[in-house]
Scaffold this motif. Sequence first.
Motif, short mmCIF file in Angstrom:
data_model
loop_
_atom_site.label_atom_id
_atom_site.label_comp_id
_atom_site.label_asym_id
_atom_site.label_seq_id
_atom_site.Cartn_x
_atom_site.Cartn_y
_atom_site.Cartn_z
N GLU A 8 0.87 -1.19 0.00
CA GLU A 8 0.00 0.00 0.00
C GLU A 8 0.89 1.23 0.00
N ASP A 9 0.65 2.15 -0.96
CA ASP A 9 1.49 3.35 -1.04
C ASP A 9 1.03 4.43 -0.06
N GLU A 18 -0.98 -2.27 9.69
CA GLU A 18 0.12 -2.91 10.40
C GLU A 18 -0.17 -2.98 11.90
N ARG A 19 -0.59 -1.84 12.46
CA ARG A 19 -0.88 -1.81 13.91
C ARG A 19 -1.97 -2.81 14.26
N TYR A 20 -3.02 -2.79 13.46
CA TYR A 20 -4.14 -3.65 13.75
C TYR A 20 -3.77 -5.14 13.62
N LEU A 21 -3.11 -5.50 12.52
CA LEU A 21 -2.79 -6.91 12.27
C LEU A 21 -1.72 -7.42 13.23
N THR A 22 -0.79 -6.54 13.61
CA THR A 22 0.20 -6.93 14.61
C THR A 22 -0.51 -7.26 15.92
N VAL A 29 4.76 -6.98 7.28
CA VAL A 29 5.78 -6.22 6.54
C VAL A 29 5.05 -5.34 5.55
N ILE A 30 5.52 -4.09 5.42
CA ILE A 30 4.88 -3.16 4.48
C ILE A 30 5.77 -2.95 3.26
N ALA A 31 5.15 -2.96 2.08
CA ALA A 31 5.85 -2.58 0.84
C ALA A 31 5.04 -1.44 0.23
N ILE A 32 5.73 -0.42 -0.29
CA ILE A 32 4.98 0.73 -0.79
C ILE A 32 4.85 0.76 -2.32
N GLU A 36 9.19 -3.24 -4.25
CA GLU A 36 9.34 -3.67 -2.84
C GLU A 36 8.51 -4.91 -2.57
N ALA A 37 7.32 -4.95 -3.16
CA ALA A 37 6.43 -6.09 -2.94
C ALA A 37 7.07 -7.38 -3.45
#
Length: 235
Positions: A8-9, A18-22, A29-32, A36-37
Amino acid sequence: MTKILVVEDDLANANMLERYLTGEGFEVVIAIDGAEALRATASMTPDLVLLDIGLGEEDGRDVLKEIRLISDVPTIFLTGRGLESERIAGLKLGADDYIVKPFSLGEVSARIESVLRRAGANLAQHQIDAPTMRFGDLLINENTHEVHVGGELLELTSKEFALLVFLARSPRQVFSREQLLEHVWESSGEWQNEATVTEHIRRLRAKLETDPDHPRWITTVRGVGYRFEVEAGSS
Ligand code: CA
């Protein structure tokens, strides 16, 4: 721990996920962007990808096409686009589900759980259907009793197959002819001569090995017996 790759950009949105799923117990892991993905898919081998269709200049559907070249990871599209035809097109491209923005976080975890459950069931079924042992270009399928080397099917007798499977199940472990008689022939030396083993090994090598005189898979341990090699052999 189940690993989720969020592509997600929009960083505010990505950080919220991320906060919620953690908090839900996932490793995130985030890719923008697409590059990166792809890197993250290759390096972290995620269990699931949440992939936004709107990635600035990029289209998440194109990113999924590239991910599909290297991975079958279950993927859920995030889409702000309301057109049903676009959603269906996305699913046809190999996404497992989609979530329409704006979404509730509860909906996100429900979709994730459902896709993971389905993927897990498929995986379990696949493992029952095809218990394949793979060593480089050697494939041994215990269900179909087929052995392939470099894509070629070998014609093995049932005893040759049983011998190969027995050795391959314990790579690097040395078995004496007596032990092989006992386990593969279910017989003792009183009933079967140990030369039987030598002869079957010779025939198996003739079919399996590129150079039977210098076997790569089934090597001789002098004075002891035979073993199945996982690394390039020398004997
Ligand atoms: Ca976006």
